[in-house]
Design a protein around this motif. Structure first.
Motif, PDB file in Angstrom:
ATOM      1  N   UNK A   1       0.811  -1.209   0.000  1.00 35.54           N
ATOM      2  CA  UNK A   1       0.000   0.000   0.000  1.00 35.54           C
ATOM      3  C   UNK A   1       0.846   1.263   0.000  1.00 35.54           C
ATOM      4  N   UNK A   2       1.944   1.272   0.761  1.00 35.50           N
ATOM      5  CA  UNK A   2       2.586   2.562   0.989  1.00 35.50           C
ATOM      6  C   UNK A   2       4.053   2.689   0.606  1.00 35.50           C
ATOM      7  N   UNK A   3       4.722   1.627   0.187  1.00 38.40           N
ATOM      8  CA  UNK A   3       6.154   1.794  -0.084  1.00 38.40           C
ATOM      9  C   UNK A   3       6.448   1.849  -1.585  1.00 38.40           C
ATOM     10  N   UNK A   4       7.555   2.545  -1.893  1.00 35.37           N
ATOM     11  CA  UNK A   4       8.016   2.596  -3.281  1.00 35.37           C
ATOM     12  C   UNK A   4       8.912   1.410  -3.592  1.00 35.37           C
ATOM     13  N   UNK A   5       9.791   1.119  -2.608  1.00 35.09           N
ATOM     14  CA  UNK A   5      10.673  -0.032  -2.779  1.00 35.09           C
ATOM     15  C   UNK A   5      10.579  -0.887  -1.535  1.00 35.09           C
ATOM     16  N   UNK A   6      10.973  -2.132  -1.670  1.00 30.21           N
ATOM     17  CA  UNK A   6      10.886  -3.018  -0.515  1.00 30.21           C
ATOM     18  C   UNK A   6      12.148  -3.880  -0.433  1.00 30.21           C
ATOM     19  N   UNK A   7      12.604  -4.095   0.792  1.00 33.10           N
ATOM     20  CA  UNK A   7      13.705  -5.023   1.032  1.00 33.10           C
ATOM     21  C   UNK A   7      13.155  -6.161   1.880  1.00 33.10           C
ATOM     22  N   UNK A   8      13.347  -7.393   1.427  1.00 34.49           N
ATOM     23  CA  UNK A   8      12.850  -8.552   2.167  1.00 34.49           C
ATOM     24  C   UNK A   8      14.012  -9.148   2.953  1.00 34.49           C
ATOM     25  N   UNK A   9      13.811  -9.311   4.257  1.00 37.31           N
ATOM     26  CA  UNK A   9      14.889  -9.855   5.091  1.00 37.31           C
ATOM     27  C   UNK A   9      14.569 -11.279   5.520  1.00 37.31           C
ATOM     28  N   UNK A  10      15.626 -12.091   5.569  1.00 40.27           N
ATOM     29  CA  UNK A  10      15.472 -13.434   6.101  1.00 40.27           C
ATOM     30  C   UNK A  10      16.704 -13.778   6.921  1.00 40.27           C
ATOM     31  N   UNK A  11      16.508 -14.064   8.199  1.00 42.16           N
ATOM     32  CA  UNK A  11      17.592 -14.464   9.093  1.00 42.16           C
ATOM     33  C   UNK A  11      18.799 -13.519   9.007  1.00 42.16           C
ATOM     34  N   UNK A  12      18.515 -12.226   9.114  1.00 37.62           N
ATOM     35  CA  UNK A  12      19.599 -11.255   9.195  1.00 37.62           C
ATOM     36  C   UNK A  12      20.128 -10.747   7.870  1.00 37.62           C
ATOM     37  N   UNK A  13      19.684 -11.366   6.777  1.00 34.05           N
ATOM     38  CA  UNK A  13      20.173 -10.924   5.474  1.00 34.05           C
ATOM     39  C   UNK A  13      19.030 -10.413   4.610  1.00 34.05           C
ATOM     40  N   UNK A  14      19.384  -9.509   3.676  1.00 30.95           N
ATOM     41  CA  UNK A  14      18.383  -9.087   2.698  1.00 30.95           C
ATOM     42  C   UNK A  14      18.430 -10.088   1.552  1.00 30.95           C
ATOM     43  N   UNK A  15      17.267 -10.667   1.219  1.00 28.06           N
ATOM     44  CA  UNK A  15      17.255 -11.675   0.155  1.00 28.06           C
ATOM     45  C   UNK A  15      16.759 -11.105  -1.172  1.00 28.06           C
ATOM     46  N   UNK A  16      16.036  -9.990  -1.098  1.00 27.05           N
ATOM     47  CA  UNK A  16      15.549  -9.403  -2.348  1.00 27.05           C
ATOM     48  C   UNK A  16      15.231  -7.949  -2.080  1.00 27.05           C
ATOM     49  N   UNK A  17      15.631  -7.053  -2.973  1.00 24.18           N
ATOM     50  CA  UNK A  17      15.309  -5.643  -2.799  1.00 24.18           C
ATOM     51  C   UNK A  17      15.031  -5.024  -4.162  1.00 24.18           C
ATOM     52  N   UNK A  18      13.912  -4.278  -4.251  1.00 23.55           N
ATOM     53  CA  UNK A  18      13.574  -3.676  -5.536  1.00 23.55           C
ATOM     54  C   UNK A  18      12.253  -2.936  -5.445  1.00 23.55           C
ATOM     55  N   UNK A  19      11.768  -2.469  -6.609  1.00 22.56           N
ATOM     56  CA  UNK A  19      10.516  -1.709  -6.655  1.00 22.56           C
ATOM     57  C   UNK A  19       9.355  -2.564  -6.161  1.00 22.56           C
ATOM     58  N   UNK A  20       8.533  -2.018  -5.266  1.00 23.43           N
ATOM     59  CA  UNK A  20       7.476  -2.791  -4.616  1.00 23.43           C
ATOM     60  C   UNK A  20       6.508  -3.417  -5.613  1.00 23.43           C
TER      61      UNK A  20
END
Lengths: 271, 324
Positions: free
Chosen positions: B223-242
């Protein structure tokens, strides 16, 4: 007036007792016609009567007058024997709780060292070294008593410092003194304040114990503990000499305890 | 251009070791809360950080404002090295980067009125002359849609949502350029959540704020973000336009999360579990790709190689050996 209606009854009763004590301390002459130090050889060891409600001692001194005139010293003991250790302990507990780590470990050992000895024994030992008298008694109580305030404060600070409002203070870049004294102290002080008021009752008992042992207030100053000590030799023939000052101590202690309990409720943080 | 740039930060918390563990010579354990996280936050955008509870997103947020000191890595804010700041420079950084906390019940000093809380921030940073502090406090309250008379009241007189508004007003008091919101609505009722989320979006519009919004709620992210970073167990696994990630997630974990978003229409419910099993212990993360024990498509290589966060032939970065 609205404030009075909101106060709980036990607190009001406690405050009333303390107010009466304060009045005794400020104007002892207003409550009794007798001189607390005046001998009356026509009324030696007189039993309680309308003329002498608490009776008289072996020199014919009026015990009501002596109990009332002792209030000033006993209230002074109650205040000073809690304020000095209270201030010192609060400050140390605040710093120890905040910094933790090595400071906390050292503090822990120091506390162990002090609490190993029974409180009264340690105080008596220090007074014995420094010499009898009220000032030395305050010094002794401060040396021993700060530990209890510091422990209370330390544990409360350790809870408060993990609150998110403290994190917010850090993120806002507030200085450590500002965080400690404007944010943590007002939120952590409640147990210390409540304990201090209850401790005042204990301080009176301590002052009386030391007075009884001849290490606190010195004769001819009237002090409740000294009065009881004087009366012990006559306990079988004239029990009122020890009984009435003892009752006064109980009532004073009750006043402080009720006030302390009431204060605890009043100061409760609403979340 | 990026306002905040995070390069390879890690944060580990040593676990308590008992005497027996020490005598038996068991190795020192540490919770790997944040591992090798790199991230860019661009001026004026809203970046969402999502992940399960315990994935390190709050630790990451706290590292960004230096509530935690990272063990490794670097953080640049507007060209300055954040981790090296001290004294007045650090206070200047504090003024530009603010945080909104998760729990509106513990994030306000219960012994201070709202006016005193806001006024203190204004005074310490000399935001306005002393005489104008009451006026500025009223403006701040108005900005977050609270009544003017809120200034004289204490936090316990407000509801959770109202308190969160006070927390937002406190962050805004020092006129920051970046606000890091650590699960700011997860402690609130759903009906109140919407109002607070709308407030964030409105404030961002009006004040040109950059926002890092940490949440575990994917619907909010969408609903509200332009980009998103997905975290799993302390690491970012995917980051990009929402929008694009929601349309075509590349990492198996992101795919599972998006499949698991609750659906209102019964017909669209899949009924299958999003990810099998529990989050592995961060005390002892699995070797290779941390997600491989729960990954439906893991191969032998996944058990050995830690995948880096790279483009891998797509338009945005993903940390999966099989992507591309």
């Amino acid at each position: 007036m609205r404030l009075f209606k909101r106060l709980p009854a036990p607190l009001l009763l406690g405050l009333a007792i303390l107010a009466l004590m304060a009045a005794f301390a400020i104007a002892p002459g207003a409550f009794t016609p007798y001189d607390p130090l005046g001998f009356d050889f026509s009324a030696l060891l007189a039993a309680p009567s309308l003329a002498h409600p608490f009776g008289t001692d072996q020199f014919g001194r009026d015990l009501l007058a002596r109990s009332i005139s002792a209030t000033a010293i006993d209230l002074q003991i109650a205040l000073f024997a809690t304020i000095f250790p209270g201030l010192l302990g609060t400050l140390i507990g605040l710093l120890v709780g905040w910094y933790g780590g090595v400071v906390d470990a050292l503090f822990g050992r120091l506390v162990d060292l002090v609490v190993t000895f029974p409180f009264l024994v340690l105080v008596i030992a220090i007074v014995a070294v420094l010499g009898p008298g009220l000032v030395n008694m305050y010094i002794a109580v401060t040396i021993v008593g700060w530990v209890f305030y510091a422990r209370l404060m330390r544990s409360e600070v350790m809870v408060q410092k993990n609150g998110e409002y403290i994190a917010a203070c850090k993120v806002l870049g507030y200085s450590t003194p500002r965080i400690l004294f404007r944010h943590i102290l007002p939120n952590a002080i409640r147990p210390v304040l409540v304990y201090a008021v209850t401790d005042m009752a204990l301080a009176i008992l301590l002052g009386s114990s030391l007075g009884y042992l001849g290490l606190g207030a010195q004769p001819p100053e009237a002090e409740w503990g000294v009065l009881i000590a004087d009366g012990k030799n006559f306990f079988t023939t004239a029990p009122w000499i020890a009984l009435f000052p003892g009752t006064v101590i109980v009532i004073a202690g009750l006043g402080f305890s009720l006030t302390g309990d009431g204060l605890a409720d009043l100061l409760e943080v609403k979340r | 251009m990026s306002l905040l740039s995070v390069r390879g930060i890690s944060k580990r918390f040593p676990a308590r070791r008992g005497m027996v563990d020490m005598l038996r010579g068991r190795p020192k354990l540490a919770v790997h809360a944040v591992e090798q996280v790199s991230l860019e936050v661009f001026r004026g955008e809203t970046l969402g950080i999502v992940g399960e509870s315990g994935c390190g997103k709050s630790t990451l947020a706290r590292c960004l404002v230096r509530l935690h000191e990272p063990d490794a890595g670097a953080i640049d804010f507007d060209g300055a090295d954040v981790l090296g700041l001290a004294g007045p420079e650090r206070r200047a950084f504090n003024r530009r980067v603010q945080m909104v906390f998760q729990d509106p019940y513990s994030s306000l000093n219960p012994r201070m009125t709202v006016g005193a809380t806001l006024g203190e921030a204004l005074m310490v940073h000399n935001v306005v002359p002393k005489a104008e502090i009451p006026r500025r406090v009223r403006e701040l309250l108005d900005l977050v849609h609270l009544m003017e008379n809120a200034a004289e009241r204490y936090p316990h007189e407000f509801s959770g949502g109202q308190r969160q508004r006070i927390g937002i007003a406190r962050a805004l008091a020092v006129e920051p350029s970046l606000i890091i919101a650590d699960e700011p609505v997860s402690a609130l009722d759903v009906s109140v959540q919407a109002a607070i989320v709308n407030l964030f979006m409105e404030l961002q519009d009006r004040l040109g704020l950059t926002l890092v919004f940490i949440t575990h709620d994917l619907r909010l992210v969408k609903h509200m973000t332009h980009r998103v970073a997905v975290m799993y167990l302390g690491r970012i696994v995917e980051v990009g336009p929402t929008a694009e990630i929601f349309a075509a997630p590349r990492h198996p974990y992101t795919q599972a999360l998006i499949r698991a978003v609750p659906q209102v229409k019964p017909g669209r419910r899949s009924g299958e579990a999003a990810v099998m099993g529990e989050l592995p212990s961060p005390l002892n993360p699995p070797p290779g790709c941390a997600f491989h024990p729960r990954c439906p498509v893991a191969t032998a290589a996944c058990r050995e190689t830690v995948p880096g966060l790279e483009a891998r032939g797509g338009a945005w970065d993903v940390a999966c050996l099989l992507a591309g």
